[in-house]
Scaffold this active site. Structure first.
Site, PDB file in Angstrom:
ATOM      1  CE  LYS A 157       8.612 -23.481   1.535  1.00  0.00           C
ATOM      2  NZ  LYS A 157       8.471 -23.762   2.634  1.00  0.00           N
TER       3      LYS A 157
HETATM    4  N1  PPE Z   1       8.261 -21.247   8.508  1.00  0.00           N
HETATM    5  C1  PPE Z   1       7.868 -22.413   7.962  1.00  0.00           C
HETATM    6  C2  PPE Z   1       8.873 -23.592   8.839  1.00  0.00           C
HETATM    7  C3  PPE Z   1       7.553 -22.301   6.609  1.00  0.00           C
HETATM    8  O1  PPE Z   1       7.113 -23.498   6.110  1.00  0.00           O
HETATM    9  C4  PPE Z   1       6.746 -20.886   5.839  1.00  0.00           C
HETATM   10  C5  PPE Z   1       5.705 -21.501   4.840  1.00  0.00           C
HETATM   11  C6  PPE Z   1       6.896 -20.457   6.357  1.00  0.00           C
HETATM   12  C7  PPE Z   1       7.628 -19.970   8.101  1.00  0.00           C
HETATM   13  C8  PPE Z   1       6.338 -19.264   6.051  1.00  0.00           C
HETATM   14  O2  PPE Z   1       7.117 -18.721   4.933  1.00  0.00           O
HETATM   15  P1  PPE Z   1       6.723 -18.087   3.893  1.00  0.00           P
HETATM   16  O3  PPE Z   1       4.800 -19.120   2.921  1.00  0.00           O
HETATM   17  O4  PPE Z   1       7.089 -17.587   2.901  1.00  0.00           O
HETATM   18  O5  PPE Z   1       5.666 -16.695   4.195  1.00  0.00           O
HETATM   19  N2  PPE Z   1       5.141 -23.144   4.684  1.00  0.00           N
HETATM   20  C9  PPE Z   1       5.159 -23.620   3.235  1.00  0.00           C
HETATM   21  C10 PPE Z   1       4.485 -24.937   3.050  1.00  0.00           C
HETATM   22  C11 PPE Z   1       3.291 -25.061   3.707  1.00  0.00           C
HETATM   23  C12 PPE Z   1       3.539 -26.779   3.644  1.00  0.00           C
HETATM   24  O6  PPE Z   1       2.703 -27.542   4.328  1.00  0.00           O
HETATM   25  O7  PPE Z   1       4.264 -27.593   2.655  1.00  0.00           O
HETATM   26  C13 PPE Z   1       3.745 -22.793   2.672  1.00  0.00           C
HETATM   27  O8  PPE Z   1       3.241 -21.899   3.126  1.00  0.00           O
HETATM   28  O9  PPE Z   1       3.571 -22.736   1.182  1.00  0.00           O
END
Ligand code: PPE
Length: 311
Positions: A157
């Protein structure tokens, strides 16, 4: 965003306004940051951080992938985030840990660029709008593909990955959609700009595998586990684009987006055009879990001790 009092930096708390970096920090030119997004929920027993250890592990995994040296252990960073929420006296919030390459050498090769670790938090409401949780959102397939393998690693990430996410999200927004779904470089369904995706047809739940250029979402893993606990059939499988158009239900997952139903894709109505029954079941189980209303049988909630004043 309403500022909170303190931000943690390299082992100590500093004021919100003191958390500044030099414009020539490596991260500014080259995108060399890794970060997390973690939610702390208000439960009947006080604030509790959801899957804190898993998020912190992914943060350190992201740093390892990018060869960013980090002097702080998983345990220390876990403790620091609990303390962060406590000192800011928040009952529920979003925590944003950031590790970046700082100010020092110039040039792409990081040389004498110290690692800076920051932990910040603030209150954050519903990501895709207040009505989205029941009504669902309208989304499109992005004309931008997700990052191809061997370009930028999607298991990390990293800040730089979000240049791709920004293109997806801005295009969707300008065309009147809440979010865009990116296909991978092979044209298969990958994920939203900031969410993983689940597709349901004939009672079976599908989500793209990690090889489809997705972030290994903690909420994705949570939903897979919830589905298994509820006895709902769920598979990780490559998903063709058109599967979305003929699905009974589609939903997004993410720390920020939580479990958000999708009611149309490219203006094609999904199912009845609102949250479907399986999505509702999973969404309900998810909120019961994070809000401490059901048994925490997987040990996913970390309680935050209350500051003296708030007791
Ligand atoms: N894919 C991406 C590209 C992504 O950024 C997130 C989280 C997810 C999947 C889901 O991952 P998880 O949060 O571990 O379930 N995106 C984060 C950032 C959002 C933002 O705008 O900044 C979040 O949901 O916190």
């Amino acid at each position: 965003m309403t500022p909170t009092e303190k931000i943690w930096h390299n082992g100590r708390f500093i004021g919100w306004d003191e958390a500044k970096i030099h414009v020539l920090s490596h991260v500014v030119s080259y995108g060399s940051s890794v970060f997390e997004g973690v939610r702390c929920y208000e439960t009947l027993n006080g604030p509790a951080i959801f899957r804190l250890r898993e998020h912190t592990r992914r943060l350190l995994d992201s740093a390892r992938i990018y060869r960013v040296p980090v002097d702080f252990s998983l345990d220390l960073l876990v403790e620091a985030q609990i303390e962060l929420v406590r000192v800011n006296k928040l009952r529920s919030c979003y925590i944003r840990p950031i590790i970046l390459r700082g100010y020092g050498g110039v040039g792409v090769l990081p040389a004498n660029n110290p690692t800076e670790v920051y932990l910040a938090c603030w209150e954050w409401g519903k990501y895709l709008g207040d009505d989205a949780m029941a009504d669902g959102v309208d989304v499109c397939i992005s004309s931008w593909n997700r990052i191809a393998p061997n370009t930028l690693p999607t298991l990390a990430k990293a800040g730089a990955n979000y240049m791709n996410s920004q293109l997806i999200r801005m295009e969707a927004h300008h065309n009147g959609y809440a979010e865009g779904i990116a296909l991978d470089s092979e044209g298969r369904v990958s994920e939203g700009s900031g969410e993983n995706i689940f597709v349901i047809r004939d009672g079976k739940i599908h989500t793209p595998p990690l090889g489809s250029s997705v972030l290994p979402g903690i909420t994705r893993d949570t939903v897979v586990t919830i589905a298994q606990d509820l006895g709902l059939p769920i598979v990780e499988t490559v998903i063709p684009r058109e599967m979305l158009y003929i699905a009974d239900e589609v939903f997004f997952t993410g720390t920020a987006a939580e479990v958000t139903p999708i009611r149309s894709v490219d203006r094609i109505q999904i199912g009845m055009g609102h949250r479907g029954p399986i999505t509702e079941k999973i969404q309900r189980a998810f909120f019961e879990l994070v809000e401490g209303k059901s048994e925490d049988k997987h040990g996913w909630l970390t309680p935050v001790p209350q500051p003296v004043e708030a007791q």
